[in-house]
Design a protein around this motif. Structure first.
Motif, mmCIF file in Angstrom:
data_model
loop_
_atom_site.group_PDB
_atom_site.id
_atom_site.type_symbol
_atom_site.label_atom_id
_atom_site.label_comp_id
_atom_site.label_asym_id
_atom_site.label_seq_id
_atom_site.Cartn_x
_atom_site.Cartn_y
_atom_site.Cartn_z
ATOM 1 N N ALA A 138 -10.552 21.308 1.803
ATOM 2 C CA ALA A 138 -10.719 19.851 1.645
ATOM 3 C C ALA A 138 -9.408 19.203 1.223
ATOM 4 C CB ALA A 138 -11.812 19.564 0.619
ATOM 5 N N ARG A 139 -8.715 19.913 0.315
ATOM 6 C CA ARG A 139 -7.443 19.349 -0.156
ATOM 7 C C ARG A 139 -6.424 19.307 0.976
ATOM 8 N NH1 ARG A 139 -6.895 16.655 -4.946
ATOM 9 N NH2 ARG A 139 -8.175 18.286 -5.884
ATOM 10 N N ALA A 140 -6.368 20.344 1.788
ATOM 11 C CA ALA A 140 -5.428 20.386 2.913
ATOM 12 C C ALA A 140 -5.748 19.284 3.921
ATOM 13 C CB ALA A 140 -5.473 21.753 3.591
ATOM 14 N N GLN A 141 -7.033 19.080 4.166
ATOM 15 C CA GLN A 141 -7.430 18.021 5.091
ATOM 16 C C GLN A 141 -7.049 16.638 4.534
ATOM 17 O OE1 GLN A 141 -11.618 18.873 5.484
ATOM 18 N NE2 GLN A 141 -11.301 20.310 7.205
ATOM 19 N N ALA A 142 -7.240 16.475 3.217
ATOM 20 C CA ALA A 142 -6.872 15.195 2.600
ATOM 21 C C ALA A 142 -5.376 14.931 2.705
ATOM 22 C CB ALA A 142 -7.311 15.187 1.131
ATOM 23 N N VAL A 143 -4.587 15.986 2.474
ATOM 24 C CA VAL A 143 -3.130 15.843 2.585
ATOM 25 C C VAL A 143 -2.745 15.492 4.017
ATOM 26 C CG1 VAL A 143 -0.937 17.112 2.513
ATOM 27 C CG2 VAL A 143 -2.569 17.296 0.619
ATOM 28 N N ALA A 144 -3.379 16.144 4.992
ATOM 29 C CA ALA A 144 -3.074 15.859 6.401
ATOM 30 C C ALA A 144 -3.409 14.408 6.747
ATOM 31 C CB ALA A 144 -3.831 16.833 7.309
ATOM 32 N N ARG A 145 -4.595 13.968 6.270
ATOM 33 C CA ARG A 145 -4.975 12.570 6.536
ATOM 34 C C ARG A 145 -3.993 11.596 5.897
ATOM 35 N NH1 ARG A 145 -10.185 14.562 5.371
ATOM 36 N NH2 ARG A 145 -10.038 13.675 3.253
ATOM 37 N N GLN A 146 -3.599 11.891 4.656
ATOM 38 C CA GLN A 146 -2.690 10.988 3.964
ATOM 39 C C GLN A 146 -1.321 10.957 4.631
ATOM 40 O OE1 GLN A 146 -3.211 12.762 0.072
ATOM 41 N NE2 GLN A 146 -4.245 10.936 -0.694
ATOM 42 N N ARG A 147 -0.860 12.131 5.089
ATOM 43 C CA ARG A 147 0.418 12.149 5.787
ATOM 44 C C ARG A 147 0.346 11.333 7.077
ATOM 45 N NH1 ARG A 147 1.755 18.553 4.878
ATOM 46 N NH2 ARG A 147 2.818 18.329 2.848
ATOM 47 N N ALA A 148 -0.758 11.476 7.782
ATOM 48 C CA ALA A 148 -0.918 10.717 9.024
ATOM 49 C C ALA A 148 -0.991 9.215 8.734
ATOM 50 C CB ALA A 148 -2.181 11.176 9.760
ATOM 51 N N ALA A 149 -1.729 8.857 7.677
ATOM 52 C CA ALA A 149 -1.846 7.434 7.321
ATOM 53 C C ALA A 149 -0.498 6.864 6.887
ATOM 54 C CB ALA A 149 -2.869 7.265 6.201
ATOM 55 N N LEU A 150 0.247 7.660 6.115
ATOM 56 C CA LEU A 150 1.564 7.202 5.665
ATOM 57 C C LEU A 150 2.510 7.045 6.855
ATOM 58 C CD1 LEU A 150 3.439 6.491 3.335
ATOM 59 C CD2 LEU A 150 3.977 8.911 3.094
ATOM 60 N N ALA A 151 2.489 8.008 7.763
ATOM 61 C CA ALA A 151 3.348 7.909 8.949
ATOM 62 C C ALA A 151 2.986 6.690 9.786
ATOM 63 C CB ALA A 151 3.231 9.186 9.785
ATOM 64 N N ALA A 152 1.672 6.430 9.924
ATOM 65 C CA ALA A 152 1.236 5.256 10.695
ATOM 66 C C ALA A 152 1.670 3.963 10.010
ATOM 67 C CB ALA A 152 -0.280 5.283 10.867
ATOM 68 N N SER A 180 0.809 -1.224 0.000
ATOM 69 C CA SER A 180 0.000 0.000 0.000
ATOM 70 C C SER A 180 0.842 1.275 0.000
ATOM 71 C CB SER A 180 -0.926 0.019 1.218
ATOM 72 O OG SER A 180 -0.177 0.133 2.426
ATOM 73 N N LEU A 181 2.125 1.146 0.357
ATOM 74 C CA LEU A 181 2.944 2.347 0.506
ATOM 75 C C LEU A 181 3.060 3.129 -0.798
ATOM 76 C CD1 LEU A 181 5.906 1.282 2.831
ATOM 77 C CD2 LEU A 181 4.032 2.842 3.349
ATOM 78 N N ASP A 182 3.244 2.421 -1.907
ATOM 79 C CA ASP A 182 3.461 3.123 -3.172
ATOM 80 C C ASP A 182 2.244 3.960 -3.554
ATOM 81 O OD1 ASP A 182 5.061 3.613 -5.602
ATOM 82 O OD2 ASP A 182 3.447 2.513 -6.598
ATOM 83 N N SER A 183 1.056 3.366 -3.462
ATOM 84 C CA SER A 183 -0.146 4.116 -3.825
ATOM 85 C C SER A 183 -0.390 5.263 -2.839
ATOM 86 C CB SER A 183 -1.366 3.182 -3.863
ATOM 87 O OG SER A 183 -1.592 2.608 -2.592
ATOM 88 N N MET A 184 -0.077 5.039 -1.561
ATOM 89 C CA MET A 184 -0.238 6.110 -0.572
ATOM 90 C C MET A 184 0.703 7.273 -0.882
ATOM 91 S SD MET A 184 -0.528 3.820 2.916
ATOM 92 C CE MET A 184 -0.712 5.213 4.008
ATOM 93 N N GLN A 185 1.943 6.951 -1.249
ATOM 94 C CA GLN A 185 2.910 8.000 -1.559
ATOM 95 C C GLN A 185 2.530 8.751 -2.829
ATOM 96 O OE1 GLN A 185 6.311 5.428 -1.538
ATOM 97 N NE2 GLN A 185 6.888 5.962 0.564
ATOM 98 N N ARG A 186 2.021 8.016 -3.839
ATOM 99 C CA ARG A 186 1.582 8.689 -5.068
ATOM 100 C C ARG A 186 0.410 9.607 -4.798
ATOM 101 N NH1 ARG A 186 2.192 3.637 -7.677
ATOM 102 N NH2 ARG A 186 -0.069 3.414 -7.691
ATOM 103 N N GLY A 187 -0.562 9.121 -4.033
ATOM 104 C CA GLY A 187 -1.721 9.945 -3.709
ATOM 105 C C GLY A 187 -1.335 11.187 -2.941
#
Length: 547
Positions: free
Chosen positions: A279-293, A233-240
């Motif tokens: 919305a975009r900023a919130q999405a980026v924050a969520r994705q960063r948190a998910a990637l870090a987790a 999942s890391l690759d798709s998370m990083q691309r997103g």
């Protein structure tokens, strides 16, 4: 009975004599350099009784009883306790009647008093060990496992340098799913042998059975399965995250530019802009948190796997230290290293394997390398595939997997030449074209990147997909190869007929056979399958060209 135990049982059962040595050869005097002088009438009589027991089966029990009587009297009453002959022949009596404890004591005393007889004494100890092993195996097969263990442990004490009793104990424990005890005994059996060439086969078997046991124990570890999912999942998370971060950066830049120019949007447009950017900023924050987790979870799983895999890794390293060219063990070790996050060690295992296995079959590297790419273990996968392709540069699937690994590793040095080699074999394939485009993109050659992307997305009218390729080894050794492929019209209009020329190559790139294939005109989005079969030895790969 489990697999490792079955193998050990069969090996030992077929390798042990079923008839006592004395019964096979009749009476045997001590073997040189063991020379023993009776020096006592009762000892002399004891020898004669033992000989009579061996040569006159109908009187065996009586003769043996007399032998024990006179030899015991010689030692106890005749002051022959320091006479090695008395103890030696008393030990021979105990061997004949199967008294292990008595034989161990008497023969041990004889060997101490007459060191030149140590080798001869060892043959009778071996006879007892063989009997104990056979009795232990029989008890095991009869379901009397405790009795079998007792017999086997006595055999191990009687002949400490013989690994067979210890290996059989290990196999018995393995059959009871007591893998920890089984592994301990397999390792002890291997170390008992040392460098003794007589038991070289047994040492190899013990080490091999040991690592198979501990590897099987850790296979399917929950952390390994979870880590594989996270890596996937890391690759798709990083691309997103990259895509959304780029869009967000543009929105922020646009807002800052308007402020600098003191320009304002219409209220409705400003509301839309604010809503979109928020919305975009919130999405980026969520994705960063998910990637870090995810990264944190992967680190935790790697740490857990390092601890869980440690016994298996140690067992494999011990085996490979003795047998460094063993492919199965090396691949397993590399996989365990990779799964537990030690990519450098995994790659080094493949390097070591290549150094010790001069005639290494490239397929032994292609299979594991391709599987590792699928598991997201890109660094060791790239090493395995690179080493395999050095031996067979024309295996298309291996080149494709290596190109994917190089892409995932962001290896700008390796990706383009690998993708170009792939394209030279398989030019009418979108995957080949896109990997070449990615290779040029890594090198920041935008014009070349756009050209290959355009060919993949719009320029390719008919795609060729080779579904299977079976070279020499799959043809029963008769020489030849078979290939199955499908041609697909990618356009919304009928395709033009196509003429393909397939060349089948050896590892040096020499053309062994050539076949042509006509692809007819096809309706939009339709496909045409075809099979090719050629004769010729040493075929290792293929390529084609269109005309």
């Amino acid at each position: 009975m489990r697999a490792v135990a079955r193998v050990a049982l069969l090996t030992l059962a077929t390798g042990l004599p079923r008839v006592p040595l004395a019964a096979q050869a009749g009476w045997e005097p001590p073997r040189l350099p063991c020379e023993l002088v009776p020096a006592n009438p009762n000892v002399d009589k004891g020898i004669q009784f033992l000989r009579g027991a061996a040569e006159k089966p109908d009187q065996r029990d009586l003769q043996l009883a007399q032998a024990k009587k006179v030899l015991s009297e010689a030692i106890v009453q005749g002051n022959q306790g320091a006479n090695p002959a008395a103890w030696y022949y008393l030990g021979r009596y105990y061997v004949a009647v199967g008294d292990v404890a008595g034989a161990d004591t008497a023969l041990g005393r004889a060997a101490t008093l007459a060191p030149k007889c140590a080798e001869d004494v060892a043959t009778y100890r071996s006879e007892l060990v063989s009997k104990l092993l056979n009795d232990g195996l029989s008890a095991w097969q009869d379901g009397k496992q405790d009795s079998a263990l007792a017999l086997l442990r006595v055999a191990a004490r009687l002949e400490p340098g013989n690994p067979k009793p210890l290996a059989t104990v290990a196999a018995l424990y393995a059959s009871r799913s007591d893998d920890d005890s089984a592994f301990a005994y397999y390792r002890l059996a291997a170390r008992t042998v040392g460098d003794d060439a007589v038991f070289a086969h047994e040492r190899r078997e013990a080490l091999s059975n040991g690592w198979h046991l501990v590897v099987r124990k850790v296979q399917g570890h929950p952390a390994a399965q979870r880590a594989a999912r996270v890596r996937a999942s890391l690759d798709s998370m990083q691309r997103g995250l990259s895509n959304d971060s780029t869009v967000l950066a543009r929105l922020v830049a646009s807002s800052q530019s308007r402020k600098a120019r003191e320009a304002k949007l219409a209220p409705t447009d400003q509301q839309l802009f604010t809503r979109d950017s928020t919305a975009r900023a919130q999405a980026v924050a969520r994705q960063r948190a998910a990637l870090a987790a995810a990264v944190q979870q992967l680190a935790a799983d790697s740490s857990a796997l390092t601890n869980a895999f440690a016994p298996a890794i140690d067992a494999l390293k011990e085996f490979l230290a003795a047998y460094p060219g063993e492919i199965d063990a090396a691949v397993t070790l590399a996989t365990l290293y990779a799964q537990s996050g030690h990519a450098a060690q995994a790659a080094a295992v493949f390097d070591s394997l290549a150094a010790h296995a001069k005639d290494l079959d490239p397929d032994a590297l292609f299979g594991p390398g391709t599987r590792m790419v699928g598991q997201g273990l890109y660094r060791p996968a790239a090493r395995a595939l690179t080493l395999g392709l050095a031996r067979n540069p024309y295996r298309r699937d291996a080149l494709f997997s290596l190109a994917v690994a190089s892409y995932q590793l962001h290896d700008s040095t390796a990706l383009l030449p690998t993708a170009q080699r792939l394209f030279a074999l398989d030019p009418l394939n979108r995957a080949s074209l896109k990997l070449v485009a990615a290779g040029w993109d890594f090198r920041r050659q935008r014009d070349s990147t756009k050209a290959y992307v355009a060919r993949a997305d719009a320029g390719l009218a008919v795609e060729i997909s080779v579904l299977s390729f079976l070279p020499d080894s799959a043809e029963g050794g008769a020489g030849g190869a078979s290939l199955s492929a499908v041609a697909t019209n990618l356009k919304a209009a009928p395709s033009n007929p196509l003429h393909l020329t397939f060349e089948f190559l050896d590892v040096a790139g020499q053309v062994i056979a050539t076949l042509t294939q006509d692809v007819p005109a096809m309706s939009p989005r339709q496909s045409h399958a075809f099979d090719l079969k050629v004769s010729g030895r040493r075929i290792a790969g293929w390529r084609y060209r269109a005309s």
